[in-house]
Scaffold this motif. Structure first.
Motif, short mmCIF file in Angstrom:
data_model
loop_
_atom_site.label_atom_id
_atom_site.label_comp_id
_atom_site.label_asym_id
_atom_site.label_seq_id
_atom_site.Cartn_x
_atom_site.Cartn_y
_atom_site.Cartn_z
N TYR A 79 -53.15 46.60 -113.40
CA TYR A 79 -52.14 47.47 -112.74
C TYR A 79 -52.26 48.91 -113.23
O TYR A 79 -53.34 49.45 -113.34
CB TYR A 79 -50.72 46.92 -113.00
N PHE A 80 -51.07 49.53 -113.52
CA PHE A 80 -51.03 50.71 -114.37
C PHE A 80 -50.24 50.29 -115.59
O PHE A 80 -49.41 49.40 -115.51
CB PHE A 80 -50.35 51.88 -113.66
N ASN A 81 -50.46 50.97 -116.71
CA ASN A 81 -49.79 50.56 -117.95
C ASN A 81 -48.28 50.72 -117.87
O ASN A 81 -47.76 51.46 -117.04
CB ASN A 81 -50.32 51.39 -119.11
N ASP A 138 -34.48 55.16 -112.69
CA ASP A 138 -35.07 53.95 -113.28
C ASP A 138 -36.55 53.83 -112.94
O ASP A 138 -37.37 53.54 -113.81
CB ASP A 138 -34.28 52.69 -112.89
N THR A 139 -36.89 54.03 -111.68
CA THR A 139 -38.29 53.84 -111.26
C THR A 139 -38.69 54.90 -110.24
O THR A 139 -37.84 55.57 -109.64
CB THR A 139 -38.50 52.47 -110.58
N ALA A 140 -39.98 55.01 -110.01
CA ALA A 140 -40.49 55.91 -108.98
C ALA A 140 -40.03 55.44 -107.60
O ALA A 140 -39.79 56.25 -106.70
CB ALA A 140 -42.01 55.98 -109.03
N SER A 141 -39.91 54.13 -107.43
CA SER A 141 -39.43 53.60 -106.14
C SER A 141 -38.06 54.17 -105.81
O SER A 141 -37.80 54.60 -104.68
CB SER A 141 -39.34 52.08 -106.18
N THR A 142 -37.19 54.18 -106.79
CA THR A 142 -35.83 54.71 -106.59
C THR A 142 -35.89 56.21 -106.32
O THR A 142 -35.17 56.72 -105.45
CB THR A 142 -34.97 54.45 -107.84
N THR A 179 -51.26 55.06 -99.84
CA THR A 179 -49.97 55.32 -100.50
C THR A 179 -49.34 54.03 -101.01
O THR A 179 -49.49 52.97 -100.42
CB THR A 179 -49.02 56.01 -99.50
N HIS A 180 -48.60 54.16 -102.10
CA HIS A 180 -47.94 53.01 -102.72
C HIS A 180 -46.89 52.39 -101.79
O HIS A 180 -46.23 53.09 -101.03
CB HIS A 180 -47.26 53.48 -104.02
N SER A 181 -46.74 51.09 -101.90
CA SER A 181 -45.82 50.35 -101.02
C SER A 181 -44.36 50.79 -101.17
O SER A 181 -43.53 50.51 -100.30
CB SER A 181 -45.92 48.85 -101.32
N VAL A 261 -43.76 64.46 -103.65
CA VAL A 261 -45.01 64.12 -104.33
C VAL A 261 -44.78 62.92 -105.26
O VAL A 261 -43.91 62.95 -106.12
CB VAL A 261 -45.54 65.31 -105.15
N ASP A 262 -45.58 61.89 -105.04
CA ASP A 262 -45.55 60.70 -105.89
C ASP A 262 -46.72 60.79 -106.87
O ASP A 262 -47.88 60.59 -106.49
CB ASP A 262 -45.66 59.44 -105.02
N ALA A 263 -46.40 61.10 -108.12
CA ALA A 263 -47.43 61.18 -109.17
C ALA A 263 -47.07 60.18 -110.26
O ALA A 263 -47.20 60.46 -111.46
CB ALA A 263 -47.50 62.60 -109.73
N PHE A 290 -42.73 61.49 -111.56
CA PHE A 290 -43.74 60.81 -112.39
C PHE A 290 -43.04 59.96 -113.44
O PHE A 290 -41.89 60.20 -113.79
CB PHE A 290 -44.74 61.82 -112.99
N ASN A 291 -43.75 58.93 -113.88
CA ASN A 291 -43.15 57.93 -114.76
C ASN A 291 -43.65 58.07 -116.20
O ASN A 291 -44.74 57.59 -116.52
CB ASN A 291 -43.54 56.52 -114.29
N PRO A 292 -42.87 58.69 -117.09
CA PRO A 292 -43.24 58.60 -118.51
C PRO A 292 -43.35 57.14 -118.96
O PRO A 292 -44.04 56.84 -119.93
CB PRO A 292 -42.08 59.31 -119.21
N HIS A 293 -42.72 56.22 -118.21
CA HIS A 293 -42.79 54.80 -118.60
C HIS A 293 -44.12 54.15 -118.23
O HIS A 293 -44.35 52.99 -118.51
CB HIS A 293 -41.60 54.00 -118.08
N LYS A 294 -45.01 54.91 -117.60
CA LYS A 294 -46.33 54.33 -117.35
C LYS A 294 -47.32 54.75 -118.43
O LYS A 294 -47.76 53.95 -119.22
CB LYS A 294 -46.83 54.75 -115.97
N TRP A 295 -47.64 56.03 -118.47
CA TRP A 295 -48.77 56.47 -119.29
C TRP A 295 -48.31 57.32 -120.47
O TRP A 295 -49.12 57.69 -121.31
CB TRP A 295 -49.75 57.23 -118.39
C1 LIG Z 1 -46.47 52.51 -110.08
C2 LIG Z 1 -46.37 53.36 -108.89
C3 LIG Z 1 -45.22 53.40 -108.13
C4 LIG Z 1 -44.03 52.51 -108.40
O1 LIG Z 1 -43.46 52.80 -109.63
P1 LIG Z 1 -42.08 52.12 -110.07
O2 LIG Z 1 -41.59 53.06 -111.11
O3 LIG Z 1 -42.42 50.77 -110.59
O4 LIG Z 1 -41.21 52.06 -108.88
C5 LIG Z 1 -45.17 54.26 -107.06
N1 LIG Z 1 -46.21 55.05 -106.75
C6 LIG Z 1 -47.34 55.04 -107.46
C7 LIG Z 1 -48.48 55.94 -107.06
C8 LIG Z 1 -47.47 54.19 -108.55
O5 LIG Z 1 -48.60 54.19 -109.26
#
Ligand SMILES: *Cc1c(COP(=O)(O)O)cnc(C)c1O
Length: 473
Positions: A79-81, A138-142, A179-181, A261-263, A290-295
């Motif tokens: 996935y992504f971390n 909470d998440t990028a989805s939100t 693009t992400h789902s 922008v989804d980063a 962007f998600n500090p909770h990923k990388w």
């Molecule tokens: C992981 C990811 C998301 C979803 O992230 P969540 O925080 O789990 O909702 C959306 N877009 C991209 C490009 C992603 O890599």
């Protein structure tokens, strides 16, 4: 539990955590249990009387741990971390300890004010213009859902919030086929209708093609549809491709569209000045996540959502029942009005701990290392006759497939790689996931785990080659 007992167990559990992280490489990265294995070990009724903590901890080790996949293992390439780190973990313990509900300023002023400061720090750290204001979601989805709802309300003068869709026209949302789902999900929930999400084709490097976007928007307008928003991706989930933001921003300005922008993953690479080219055109962007909770070594959940105009965001989400009225309203940030949930954890604390403990330079060093390791893996693949690189490697994700001897058609190569992934993941030595690129089954190796080193990458690559040699077509 008495305070004295808590002290004993808390110390023990900290030792448990330190042991776990030190010996994490001894666990199979991906859990090897079968569906139902854990469920049947949990009694179907809760205990009538309280049980000793020692029993609970024993069951944690015996029942739960075998059913865990170890996301903090340096053998995790899937996935992504979802990175953690020591300072983040320590802050999470404190956040849990205080258990504060940080929905408005008054319910914990420090949480609101630290969040504002941390979002300013982050904006500066990744090179966003001063005009952006941030909030933790909470998440990028939100965040993406919040963005599309804000676009919807801004465009209709907040009419859909008030009256529902009624006989509003068909609003169109645009993104690429890569693009992400979460964008599709947001379009469904936002009431736009999935058929109004237009997926624009990508080029050979999996980037949205601006000319196609422009043509589609113009065509839609002629058909009486109402183009509303474009979602551009910096770092797609499949291959970390980077949509050409500057061209997309110009199209959005020309047609007066909202640009999000989804980063989610790749935003962290913007900590490095040499990657800021990825957001050329950012001045014209309406929202960015962007998600500090990923990388960025910060425990899930922590998604940094930035907007150019907080007023429209707040007007979309604010709600003011009597019991939430306060005397400080208007003087402070009440973050419940900046998104969907009312309740909010104190998430800024872990960012504060992480950024201070690593330092910006410490964070940059780690990200640079990960990018260098991905580049090295790419070089190894390019030199290997048996392996095919399936996509460019602009960031930390390497897409490839093995071409076994004697394999000619894509179908058998697909089947072979699918099987290979299966045996690799059940070996427990590493964990990868796959994607399909132009119909071709592709293995993805994401190099971004907090504690990964060159040795881990080399060892993983040797494992892949070893299993590939053993597996015949
Ligand atoms: C992981 C990811 C998301 C979803 O992230 P969540 O925080 O789990 O909702 C959306 N877009 C991209 C490009 C992603 O890599």
């Amino acid at each position: 539990m008495k305070p004295k007992e808590f002290r004993v167990h808390a110390h023990r559990i900290v030792d448990w955590m330190a042991d776990y992280l030190e010996k994490i490489e001894t666990f199979p990265v991906k859990s090897t249990v079968s569906p139902g294995d854990i469920f049947i070990q949990i009694p179907d009724k809760p205990p009538e009387n309280g049980e000793p903590m020692d029993d609970i901890m024993q069951d944690l080790d015996r029942i739960i741990m075998p059913g865990m996949t170890h996301w903090q293992s340096p053998g995790f390439f899937a996935y992504f971390n979802a990175n953690s780190s020591y300072p983040s973990l320590l802050a999470e313990m404190i956040t849990s300890c205080m258990g504060a509900q940080c929905m408005i300023w008054e319910t914990s002023p420090a949480a609101a004010e630290l969040e504002e400061r941390m979002m300013n720090w982050l904006a500066g750290m990744i090179g966003l213009p001063q005009t952006f204001h941030g909030v933790i979601q909470d998440t990028a989805s939100t965040a993406t859902l919040a963005s599309l709802l804000t676009a919807r309300e801004k465009f209709t003068g907040y009419a859909i919030n008030e009256k529902g869709f009624g006989n509003q026209p068909d609003f169109r949302i645009y993104c690429s086929t890569e693009t992400h789902s979460s964008v599709e999900k947001a379009v469904k929930i936002g009431g736009f209708g999935r058929c109004n999400l237009v997926k624009v084709p990508v080029d050979k490097e999996f980037r949205l093609i601006p000319e196609n976007l422009d043509r589609t928007i113009t065509h839609d307008k002629k058909q009486g549809k109402v183009p509303l928003s474009v979602v551009a991706t910096i770092g797609t989930t499949g291959t970390t491709s980077i949509d050409p933001l500057k061209e997309i921003a110009a199209i959005c300005q020309h047609h007066k569209l909202w640009l999000h922008v989804d980063a989610a993953m790749a935003g962290t690479a913007l900590l490095l000045p040499e990657y800021r080219w990825m957001i050329e055109g950012i001045e014209a962007v309406d929202s960015f996540v962007f998600n500090p909770h990923k990388w960025m070594f910060t425990n899930f959940d922590c998604s940094a959502y930035f907007v150019r105009d907080p007023e429209t965001l707040i007007k979309t989400f604010e709600i003011l029942p009597e019991y939430l009225k306060t005397r400080t309203r208007g003087m402070v940030n009440d973050y419940r009005d900046w998104g969907i949930p009312l309740g909010r954890r104190f998430r800024a604390l872990k960012l504060w701990f992480v950024i201070r403990e690593f330092g910006v330079k410490g964070l940059q060093d780690k990200i640079r290392l990960h990018l260098a390791l991905a580049a090295k893996l790419k070089e190894m693949i390019l030199k290997d006759q048996q392996v095919e690189l399936m996509a460019p490697v602009p960031l930390n994700t390497v897409c490839f497939r093995i071409k076994p001897e004697g394999a000619e058609d894509d179908e058998s190569i697909n089947r072979y790689n699918e099987q290979l992934l299966q045996v690799l993941n059940s070996s427990g030595k590493l964990y990868m996931t796959h994607t399909k690129l132009n119909g071709k089954y592709t293995l993805r190796m994401v190099i971004g785990q907090t504690n990964i080193t060159e040795q881990h990458v080399i060892r993983a690559w040797e494992t892949i080659k070893e299993y590939a040699t053993k597996l015949t077509i």
